[in-house]
Design a protein around this motif. Sequence first.
Motif, PDB file in Angstrom:
ATOM      1  N   ARG A   1       2.360  11.282  -9.705  1.00 53.43           N
ATOM      2  CA  ARG A   1       2.400  12.362 -10.408  1.00 53.43           C
ATOM      3  C   ARG A   1       1.349  13.174  -9.784  1.00 53.43           C
ATOM      4  NH1 ARG A   1       6.184  12.163 -14.939  1.00 53.43           N
ATOM      5  NH2 ARG A   1       6.961  10.250 -15.112  1.00 53.43           N
ATOM      6  N   VAL A   2       1.588  14.197  -9.171  1.00 52.84           N
ATOM      7  CA  VAL A   2       0.613  14.831  -8.294  1.00 52.84           C
ATOM      8  C   VAL A   2       0.572  16.303  -8.873  1.00 52.84           C
ATOM      9  CG1 VAL A   2      -0.106  15.668  -5.949  1.00 52.84           C
ATOM     10  CG2 VAL A   2       0.967  13.469  -6.458  1.00 52.84           C
ATOM     11  N   VAL A   3      -0.613  16.958  -8.993  1.00 51.74           N
ATOM     12  CA  VAL A   3      -0.848  18.303  -9.742  1.00 51.74           C
ATOM     13  C   VAL A   3      -1.094  19.129  -8.266  1.00 51.74           C
ATOM     14  CG1 VAL A   3      -2.196  19.952 -10.729  1.00 51.74           C
ATOM     15  CG2 VAL A   3      -1.815  17.618 -11.710  1.00 51.74           C
ATOM     16  N   LEU A   4      -0.093  19.927  -7.857  1.00 53.09           N
ATOM     17  CA  LEU A   4      -0.504  20.791  -6.677  1.00 53.09           C
ATOM     18  C   LEU A   4      -1.303  21.893  -7.021  1.00 53.09           C
ATOM     19  CD1 LEU A   4       3.518  21.401  -5.505  1.00 53.09           C
ATOM     20  CD2 LEU A   4       1.757  19.537  -4.859  1.00 53.09           C
ATOM     21  N   MET A   5      -1.651  22.597  -6.058  1.00 46.30           N
ATOM     22  CA  MET A   5      -2.706  23.788  -6.273  1.00 46.30           C
ATOM     23  C   MET A   5      -1.887  25.065  -6.382  1.00 46.30           C
ATOM     24  SD  MET A   5      -5.418  23.248  -3.004  1.00 46.30           S
ATOM     25  CE  MET A   5      -6.063  21.663  -2.625  1.00 46.30           C
ATOM     26  N   THR A   6      -0.883  25.138  -5.705  1.00 46.91           N
ATOM     27  CA  THR A   6      -0.093  26.480  -6.109  1.00 46.91           C
ATOM     28  C   THR A   6       1.534  25.946  -6.257  1.00 46.91           C
ATOM     29  OG1 THR A   6      -1.553  27.869  -5.041  1.00 46.91           O
ATOM     30  CG2 THR A   6       0.651  28.863  -5.593  1.00 46.91           C
ATOM     31  N   PRO A   7       2.172  25.997  -7.415  1.00 48.44           N
ATOM     32  CA  PRO A   7       1.627  26.368  -8.640  1.00 48.44           C
ATOM     33  C   PRO A   7       0.794  25.194  -9.076  1.00 48.44           C
ATOM     34  CG  PRO A   7       3.739  25.595  -8.889  1.00 48.44           C
ATOM     35  CD  PRO A   7       3.619  25.891  -7.447  1.00 48.44           C
ATOM     36  N   MET A   8      -0.124  25.485 -10.018  1.00 45.42           N
ATOM     37  CA  MET A   8      -0.906  24.322 -10.656  1.00 45.42           C
ATOM     38  C   MET A   8      -0.125  23.682 -11.807  1.00 45.42           C
ATOM     39  SD  MET A   8      -4.933  23.910 -11.449  1.00 45.42           S
ATOM     40  CE  MET A   8      -5.403  23.812  -9.668  1.00 45.42           C
ATOM     41  N   LYS A   9       0.736  22.609 -11.135  1.00 42.66           N
ATOM     42  CA  LYS A   9       1.720  22.120 -12.116  1.00 42.66           C
ATOM     43  C   LYS A   9       1.746  20.623 -11.497  1.00 42.66           C
ATOM     44  CE  LYS A   9       6.353  23.020 -13.484  1.00 42.66           C
ATOM     45  NZ  LYS A   9       7.801  23.759 -13.251  1.00 42.66           N
ATOM     46  N   GLU A  10       2.252  19.677 -12.403  1.00 42.96           N
ATOM     47  CA  GLU A  10       2.378  18.028 -11.959  1.00 42.96           C
ATOM     48  C   GLU A  10       3.832  18.105 -11.538  1.00 42.96           C
ATOM     49  OE1 GLU A  10       1.087  14.666 -14.180  1.00 42.96           O
ATOM     50  OE2 GLU A  10       3.081  14.765 -14.683  1.00 42.96           O
ATOM     51  N   PHE A  11       3.985  17.382 -10.328  1.00 43.71           N
ATOM     52  CA  PHE A  11       5.343  17.005  -9.929  1.00 43.71           C
ATOM     53  C   PHE A  11       5.385  15.455  -9.319  1.00 43.71           C
ATOM     54  CE2 PHE A  11       7.101  21.117  -9.097  1.00 43.71           C
ATOM     55  CZ  PHE A  11       5.961  22.183  -9.063  1.00 43.71           C
TER      56      PHE A  11
ATOM     57  N   SER B   1       0.806  -1.207  -0.121  1.00 42.88           N
ATOM     58  CA  SER B   1      -0.218   0.142  -0.038  1.00 42.88           C
ATOM     59  C   SER B   1       0.739   1.077  -0.110  1.00 42.88           C
ATOM     60  CB  SER B   1      -0.870  -0.053   1.221  1.00 42.88           C
ATOM     61  OG  SER B   1      -1.887  -1.076   1.176  1.00 42.88           O
ATOM     62  N   CYS B   2       0.235   2.180  -0.522  1.00 45.02           N
ATOM     63  CA  CYS B   2       1.122   3.579  -0.504  1.00 45.02           C
ATOM     64  C   CYS B   2      -0.225   4.680  -0.535  1.00 45.02           C
ATOM     65  CB  CYS B   2       2.082   3.860  -1.846  1.00 45.02           C
ATOM     66  SG  CYS B   2       2.689   5.514  -2.144  1.00 45.02           S
ATOM     67  N   ALA B   3       0.394   5.529   0.570  1.00 44.93           N
ATOM     68  CA  ALA B   3      -0.599   6.573   0.975  1.00 44.93           C
ATOM     69  C   ALA B   3      -0.039   7.915   0.524  1.00 44.93           C
ATOM     70  CB  ALA B   3      -1.158   6.537   2.491  1.00 44.93           C
ATOM     71  N   ALA B   4      -0.672   8.845  -0.128  1.00 48.47           N
ATOM     72  CA  ALA B   4      -0.292  10.169  -0.376  1.00 48.47           C
ATOM     73  C   ALA B   4      -0.988  11.150   0.619  1.00 48.47           C
ATOM     74  CB  ALA B   4      -0.385  10.697  -1.697  1.00 48.47           C
ATOM     75  N   SER B   5      -0.164  12.032   1.425  1.00 49.92           N
ATOM     76  CA  SER B   5      -0.602  13.161   2.260  1.00 49.92           C
ATOM     77  C   SER B   5      -0.153  14.490   1.967  1.00 49.92           C
ATOM     78  CB  SER B   5      -0.155  12.715   3.906  1.00 49.92           C
ATOM     79  OG  SER B   5       1.205  12.557   3.975  1.00 49.92           O
ATOM     80  N   GLY B   6      -0.949  15.384   2.283  1.00 44.84           N
ATOM     81  CA  GLY B   6      -0.357  16.804   2.254  1.00 44.84           C
ATOM     82  C   GLY B   6      -1.525  17.482   1.292  1.00 44.84           C
ATOM     83  N   SER B   7      -1.223  18.715   0.594  1.00 46.01           N
ATOM     84  CA  SER B   7      -2.225  19.502  -0.074  1.00 46.01           C
ATOM     85  C   SER B   7      -1.781  19.524  -1.297  1.00 46.01           C
ATOM     86  CB  SER B   7      -2.176  20.948   0.618  1.00 46.01           C
ATOM     87  OG  SER B   7      -3.048  21.788   0.036  1.00 46.01           O
ATOM     88  N   PHE B   8      -2.987  19.295  -2.082  1.00 46.36           N
ATOM     89  CA  PHE B   8      -2.752  18.903  -3.523  1.00 46.36           C
ATOM     90  C   PHE B   8      -4.008  19.151  -4.397  1.00 46.36           C
ATOM     91  CE2 PHE B   8      -3.813  14.513  -3.430  1.00 46.36           C
ATOM     92  CZ  PHE B   8      -3.179  14.098  -2.307  1.00 46.36           C
ATOM     93  N   PHE B   9      -3.900  19.328  -5.621  1.00 49.66           N
ATOM     94  CA  PHE B   9      -5.161  19.483  -6.284  1.00 49.66           C
ATOM     95  C   PHE B   9      -5.741  17.956  -6.748  1.00 49.66           C
ATOM     96  CE2 PHE B   9      -8.508  21.406  -9.024  1.00 49.66           C
ATOM     97  CZ  PHE B   9      -8.252  20.689 -10.081  1.00 49.66           C
ATOM     98  N   ARG B  10      -4.941  17.265  -7.519  1.00 52.99           N
ATOM     99  CA  ARG B  10      -5.186  15.882  -7.704  1.00 52.99           C
ATOM    100  C   ARG B  10      -3.922  15.053  -8.071  1.00 52.99           C
ATOM    101  NH1 ARG B  10      -6.397  18.352 -13.092  1.00 52.99           N
ATOM    102  NH2 ARG B  10      -4.973  17.537 -14.708  1.00 52.99           N
ATOM    103  N   ILE B  11      -4.316  13.762  -8.117  1.00 53.50           N
ATOM    104  CA  ILE B  11      -3.120  12.734  -8.443  1.00 53.50           C
ATOM    105  C   ILE B  11      -3.514  12.087  -9.683  1.00 53.50           C
ATOM    106  CG2 ILE B  11      -2.110  10.684  -7.999  1.00 53.50           C
ATOM    107  CD1 ILE B  11      -2.838  11.074  -5.040  1.00 53.50           C
ATOM    108  N   ASN B  12      -2.545  12.274 -10.467  1.00 53.64           N
ATOM    109  CA  ASN B  12      -2.779  11.864 -12.075  1.00 53.64           C
ATOM    110  C   ASN B  12      -2.269  10.372 -12.045  1.00 53.64           C
ATOM    111  OD1 ASN B  12      -3.798  14.083 -13.179  1.00 53.64           O
ATOM    112  ND2 ASN B  12      -1.730  14.896 -13.691  1.00 53.64           N
ATOM    113  N   SER B  13      -0.971   9.897 -12.536  1.00 57.43           N
ATOM    114  CA  SER B  13      -0.704   8.632 -12.527  1.00 57.43           C
ATOM    115  C   SER B  13      -0.152   8.156 -11.313  1.00 57.43           C
ATOM    116  CB  SER B  13       0.176   8.377 -13.627  1.00 57.43           C
ATOM    117  OG  SER B  13       1.498   9.073 -13.591  1.00 57.43           O
ATOM    118  N   MET B  14      -0.377   6.848 -11.053  1.00 58.67           N
ATOM    119  CA  MET B  14       0.405   6.150  -9.866  1.00 58.67           C
ATOM    120  C   MET B  14       1.060   4.927 -10.340  1.00 58.67           C
ATOM    121  SD  MET B  14      -3.099   6.165  -7.039  1.00 58.67           S
ATOM    122  CE  MET B  14      -3.302   7.762  -6.473  1.00 58.67           C
TER     123      MET B  14
END
Length: 121
Positions: A98-108, A21-34
Amino acid sequence: QVQLVESGGGLVQAGGSLRLSCAASGSFFRINSMDWYRQAPGNQRDLIASIRSGGSTDYADSVKGRFTISRDDAKNMVYLQMNSLKAEDTAVYYCNMRVVLMTPMKEFMYWGQGTQVTVSS
């Protein structure tokens, strides 16, 4: 900041099963690929399973038919069900998102810390 935390690794006999299992935590807009990767000693880190936001999946030939990747977007989690394990599956397993953050709205891209899977023959 986004953090990925993996769990579920361990020691299992050949032919057995494990679920990672793998859990993501934090503040973000959405998760694209896993994705799940693995790295055996002396080897490069290889992609073994992917699941996109729409649910489509891809597998490396080495795990196709034995491993199943799934995701729970409500919990921001990705899973890897591993069946019919072989000694050659022994490796450190890493989740990647691959997570899209809120600020900046960009994938990391983010990585988990890795979890050891050891299959005894």
